[in-house]
Design a protein around this motif. Structure first.
Motif, short mmCIF file in Angstrom:
data_model
loop_
_atom_site.label_atom_id
_atom_site.label_comp_id
_atom_site.label_asym_id
_atom_site.label_seq_id
_atom_site.Cartn_x
_atom_site.Cartn_y
_atom_site.Cartn_z
N VAL A 119 20.98 -49.47 22.45
CA VAL A 119 22.27 -50.04 22.07
C VAL A 119 23.38 -49.00 22.24
O VAL A 119 24.45 -49.28 22.79
CB VAL A 119 22.22 -50.54 20.61
N ALA A 120 23.13 -47.79 21.78
CA ALA A 120 24.13 -46.72 21.89
C ALA A 120 24.47 -46.44 23.35
O ALA A 120 25.64 -46.26 23.71
CB ALA A 120 23.63 -45.46 21.20
N ARG A 121 23.45 -46.42 24.18
CA ARG A 121 23.67 -46.13 25.60
C ARG A 121 24.50 -47.23 26.27
O ARG A 121 25.45 -46.95 27.00
CB ARG A 121 22.32 -45.97 26.32
N GLU A 122 24.13 -48.49 26.02
CA GLU A 122 24.83 -49.60 26.66
C GLU A 122 26.27 -49.71 26.16
O GLU A 122 27.19 -49.98 26.94
CB GLU A 122 24.07 -50.90 26.42
N LEU A 123 26.49 -49.51 24.85
CA LEU A 123 27.85 -49.56 24.32
C LEU A 123 28.70 -48.42 24.85
O LEU A 123 29.88 -48.59 25.15
CB LEU A 123 27.82 -49.52 22.79
N THR A 124 28.08 -47.26 24.99
CA THR A 124 28.81 -46.11 25.52
C THR A 124 29.20 -46.34 26.97
O THR A 124 30.31 -45.97 27.40
CB THR A 124 27.94 -44.84 25.41
N GLU A 125 28.32 -46.95 27.74
CA GLU A 125 28.62 -47.24 29.14
C GLU A 125 29.76 -48.25 29.27
O GLU A 125 30.55 -48.19 30.21
CB GLU A 125 27.37 -47.76 29.84
N GLN A 126 29.84 -49.19 28.33
CA GLN A 126 30.90 -50.22 28.40
C GLN A 126 32.24 -49.65 27.96
O GLN A 126 33.24 -49.76 28.68
CB GLN A 126 30.53 -51.40 27.51
N ASP A 127 32.29 -49.07 26.76
CA ASP A 127 33.55 -48.50 26.24
C ASP A 127 33.18 -47.53 25.12
O ASP A 127 33.01 -47.93 23.97
CB ASP A 127 34.47 -49.59 25.72
N ALA A 128 33.04 -46.27 25.47
CA ALA A 128 32.54 -45.28 24.51
C ALA A 128 33.46 -45.14 23.30
O ALA A 128 33.01 -45.09 22.16
CB ALA A 128 32.36 -43.93 25.21
#
Length: 234
Positions: A119-128
């Motif tokens: 989840v952290a990785r995907e959210l960071t990739e979208q808009d950190a």
């Protein structure tokens, strides 16, 4: 899917900001102006004097509430912006550590270590920045509190609330002024209490009782202060 009555609104924080400023402004306008005009009515029966005091209280109170809300919310907005700038700096300087920190937040909320990391990785990739602002700071970067909204809401709400006791005390005959004002003020406080409770999804009876008790005590105390002052001056 949401259920009826649940506060699932994208603009909830903005709505609560308006609600807080508006309810505080209306309540303060009703109570403080009622206390002022009832106190003056206890000291003198002159209609023009009472009206002048009421209008002065309305104008001064409206501007004071607006200025206070603007200063208060501006400070809050500056704090939010400073926190966002710091978070953006940390994301630039140590992105890996920040991603681990975000994963830790979701792990503490009950996600498995693997899922939290994903989840952290995907959210960071979208808009950190948004991901960290919402998870760490509970701030929506696109919906910061507005000092101008709060100021105008307070000004208008105070003025509307203050009109209730001013009109109610200057229109009736002398013998009925204080009683008419008291009834109008209590009705206004019941309405503001009920509206604020409904909009905020809280207990209506508790909000109404709180408003009525505070307003009643204010009018009783200020009336007898006015009476004592009037007797002393006479």
């Amino acid at each position: 899917m949401t259920h009826p009555g649940e506060p699932h609104h994208d603009d909830l924080s903005g709505r609560l900001n308006w609600l807080r400023a508006g309810v505080l402004g209306a309540n303060d306008g009703i109570v403080s102006t009622a206390g002022l005009v009832v106190g003056v009515a206890g000291a003198t029966a002159d209609r023009n004097t009472i009206l002048a005091a009421g209008v002065a209280g309305l104008v001064a109170g409206s501007l004071s509430m607006a200025g206070g809300e603007y200063a208060s919310v501006s400070t809050q907005r500056d704090t939010e912006r400073a926190a966002l700038r710091l978070e953006a700096q940390e994301l630039r300087d140590m992105p890996e550590a920040e991603e681990r920190e975000l994963a830790d937040i979701y792990r503490e909320k009950g996600l498995s270590e693997e899922l939290a990391a994903r989840v952290a990785r995907e959210l960071t990739e979208q808009d950190a920045l948004r991901a960290h602002a919402e998870a760490e700071l509970q701030i929506d970067p696109d919906n910061l509190t507005s000092p101008w909204q709060a100021a105008w809401a307070s000004l208008v709400a105070f003025a509307i609330g203050a009109l209730i006791p001013v009109i109610a005390i200057v229109l009736p005959p002398t013998a009925w002024r204080v009683w008419a004002c008291a009834v109008a003020v209590l009705v206004g406080l019941v309405l503001t209490g009920a509206i604020s409770a409904r909009l905020g999804s809280s207990h209506v009876g508790r909000a109404v009782r709180r408003n009525v008790v505070v307003g009643s005590l204010t009018m009783i105390v200020t009336y007898y202060v006015g009476v004592l002052f009037g007797v002393t001056v006479a």
